[in-house]
Design a protein around this motif. Structure first.
Motif, short mmCIF file in Angstrom:
data_model
loop_
_atom_site.label_atom_id
_atom_site.label_comp_id
_atom_site.label_asym_id
_atom_site.label_seq_id
_atom_site.Cartn_x
_atom_site.Cartn_y
_atom_site.Cartn_z
N THR A 45 12.97 2.96 -6.72
CA THR A 45 13.20 3.36 -5.33
C THR A 45 11.94 3.94 -4.69
N MET A 46 10.79 3.76 -5.35
CA MET A 46 9.53 4.26 -4.82
C MET A 46 8.60 3.10 -4.45
N THR A 47 7.77 3.31 -3.46
CA THR A 47 6.67 2.37 -3.22
C THR A 47 5.64 2.56 -4.33
N PRO A 48 4.76 1.59 -4.55
CA PRO A 48 3.71 1.78 -5.57
C PRO A 48 2.86 3.03 -5.32
N ASP A 49 2.52 3.30 -4.08
CA ASP A 49 1.73 4.49 -3.78
C ASP A 49 2.49 5.76 -4.12
N ARG A 50 3.78 5.76 -3.81
CA ARG A 50 4.60 6.93 -4.13
C ARG A 50 4.75 7.09 -5.64
N LEU A 51 4.83 5.96 -6.35
CA LEU A 51 4.91 6.02 -7.81
C LEU A 51 3.66 6.70 -8.38
N ARG A 52 2.50 6.29 -7.92
CA ARG A 52 1.27 6.90 -8.42
C ARG A 52 1.25 8.40 -8.13
N ALA A 53 1.66 8.77 -6.91
CA ALA A 53 1.68 10.18 -6.55
C ALA A 53 2.69 10.95 -7.40
N ALA A 54 3.83 10.33 -7.69
CA ALA A 54 4.86 11.00 -8.50
C ALA A 54 4.38 11.20 -9.92
N VAL A 55 3.70 10.20 -10.48
CA VAL A 55 3.15 10.34 -11.84
C VAL A 55 2.16 11.50 -11.88
N ARG A 56 1.31 11.58 -10.89
CA ARG A 56 0.34 12.67 -10.86
C ARG A 56 1.00 14.02 -10.67
N GLU A 57 2.10 14.05 -9.92
CA GLU A 57 2.82 15.32 -9.76
C GLU A 57 3.43 15.77 -11.08
N ARG A 254 22.92 -3.96 6.81
CA ARG A 254 22.38 -2.71 7.34
C ARG A 254 21.65 -1.92 6.27
N HIS A 255 22.26 -1.81 5.10
CA HIS A 255 21.65 -1.02 4.02
C HIS A 255 20.44 -1.72 3.41
N ALA A 256 20.48 -3.05 3.31
CA ALA A 256 19.35 -3.78 2.77
C ALA A 256 18.12 -3.60 3.66
N ALA A 257 18.33 -3.61 4.98
CA ALA A 257 17.22 -3.38 5.91
C ALA A 257 16.64 -1.99 5.73
N ALA A 258 17.52 -1.01 5.51
CA ALA A 258 17.05 0.36 5.30
C ALA A 258 16.25 0.47 4.01
N PHE A 259 16.69 -0.23 2.96
CA PHE A 259 15.96 -0.17 1.69
C PHE A 259 14.59 -0.80 1.82
N ARG A 260 14.45 -1.85 2.64
CA ARG A 260 13.14 -2.44 2.90
C ARG A 260 12.17 -1.38 3.42
N ARG A 261 12.65 -0.54 4.31
CA ARG A 261 11.77 0.47 4.90
C ARG A 261 11.37 1.52 3.86
N VAL A 262 12.32 1.92 3.03
CA VAL A 262 12.06 2.97 2.05
C VAL A 262 11.16 2.47 0.92
N SER A 263 11.43 1.27 0.43
CA SER A 263 10.72 0.75 -0.74
C SER A 263 9.39 0.10 -0.40
N GLY A 264 9.22 -0.28 0.86
CA GLY A 264 7.99 -0.96 1.25
C GLY A 264 7.98 -2.43 0.90
N LEU A 265 9.10 -2.97 0.42
CA LEU A 265 9.17 -4.38 0.05
C LEU A 265 9.31 -5.25 1.30
N GLY A 266 8.52 -6.31 1.38
CA GLY A 266 8.63 -7.26 2.47
C GLY A 266 9.73 -8.27 2.22
N PRO A 267 10.02 -9.13 3.21
CA PRO A 267 11.09 -10.13 3.06
C PRO A 267 10.88 -11.04 1.85
N ARG A 268 9.61 -11.45 1.60
CA ARG A 268 9.34 -12.34 0.47
C ARG A 268 9.64 -11.66 -0.86
#
Length: 356
Positions: A45-57, A254-268
């Motif tokens: 449920t994290m973007t790659p950037d957020r994952l790196r930040a979380a690991v460092r935290e 509706r929820h899938a669109a919201a998850f796109r925004r949170v996760s940073g995943l594009g349509p592809r």
């Protein structure tokens, strides 16, 4: 307590805190690690950037080993593996079987690979591909689950593979740890029990709902995403089970669109993940769309704190849990209880009933 698991990953106690989406964040993982068990950060449920930040935290909070949980079928799995390697994470766990290539990449970098499986054949497959250990989740476990109870599945897998096996599904105390060791496991993994600790960031209203649940309040439903999913039975679950196809799809969109925004995943990337989820599971595209909405249903409860608007994945063991200890207190209690039971089992004078 020295086992094959503690030696493999470098922790003091043979206990794993599983990588629960929206729940297993830096605070819970570091608290678990500092208490001597293996904390696992949930990254799906994290973007790659957020994952790196979380690991460092996590690294800033503890010097103890910890792990990161990944979706092996995600479009950006290779990028997340690269982050794990670059950041020096000790363990990579997977909710689905990782490819031989991902396993090889991680092992070459010295990362311990520990997939989670729900069937003997899956354990045999990942062991043959080079996994270092395997977590075996029986039907009692929360979230996506199978049909075989831990007490049947665990000995099957222990007998089938030559790598350490960690038991999951139905564990919350020292009695369970001793039972798992007796079956041949090298330790136990717990999700719901760690969710219900004071170190968990899950909102109090949601924790209260878990604590008030009985064993009979934990159900398995396909209404959320078309796959068997163990969770607390709530008004939302009943509503989903009664909802017609059109209503369910509108909610999922509706929820899938919201998850796109949170996760940073594009349509592809979402399409790639949908195909991966559909493969081998006989799901319709409508069910895949419902599955894409699941992370946001989990977020509504685990982050936003609304138990009536979200899904609350749960193991059956929730019906046995009545308190919210710290991770340190929980792990200390589990180990002390296990030690006491093992002492009783191995001491003839304690096993023999005393005459009045």
């Amino acid at each position: 307590m020295d086992t094959a698991l503690t030696r493999l990953v470098g922790v003091r106690h043979p206990v794993v805190q599983t990588g629960m989406g929206w729940v297993a964040g830096p605070r819970l993982v570091s608290a678990t690690a500092n208490a001597g068990a293996l904390g696992v950060l949930a990254s799906a449920t994290m973007t790659p950037d957020r994952l790196r930040a979380a690991v460092r935290e996590v690294r800033s909070r503890t010097s103890a080993p910890f792990g990161v949980n990944l979706r092996a079928d995600a479009a950006d799995a290779a990028e997340r593996v690269r982050i794990i390697v670059e950041e020096g994470v000790r363990v990579a766990s997977f909710a689905l079987a990782p490819s031989p290539g991902l396993i090889a990449t991680l092992k070459e970098a010295g990362v311990v690979v520990v997939p989670t499986v729900g069937a003997r054949r899956h354990a045999e497959k990942v062991a043959a591909w080079g996994a270092d250990a395997v977590i075996v989740q029986g039907a009692e476990g929360g979230g996506h689950t199978g049909e075989v109870a831990t007490t049947v599945l665990l000995p099957q897998v222990v007998d089938a593979v030559g790598i350490p096996v960690v038991a999951a599904g139905g564990f919350c105390d020292g009695r369970g740890l001793v039972a798992a060791l007796a079956y041949g496991a090298a330790g136990i993994a717990m999700g719901t029990r760690f969710l219900l600790t004071s170190d968990s960031t899950v909102p109090d209203a949601v924790k209260a709902r878990y604590l008030s649940a009985g064993v009979g309040d934990v159900t398995v439903t396909r209404a959320v995403d078309g796959l068997p999913h163990r969770m607390l039975r709530t008004d939302l679950v009943r509503d989903l089970e009664r909802a017609g196809r059109v209503r369910a799809l509108l909610r999922a969109l509706r929820h899938a669109a919201a998850f796109r925004r949170v996760s940073g995943l594009g349509p592809r990337a979402l399409l790639h993940d949908g195909r991966a989820l559909r493969h081998g599971k006989d799901l319709t595209w409508a069910q895949v769309l419902l599955a894409a909405s699941t992370p946001m249903l989990l977020k509504a409860s685990m982050v936003d704190g609304d138990p009536d608007a979200g899904v609350m994945a749960s193991g059956q063991v929730a019906g046995l849990i009545a308190d919210l200890p710290s991770c340190e207190a929980l792990i200390t209690r589990v180990i002390e209880e296990a030690d006491a039971i093992l002492t009783t089992l191995t001491s003839p004078e304690l096993r023999t009933p005393q005459r009045p």
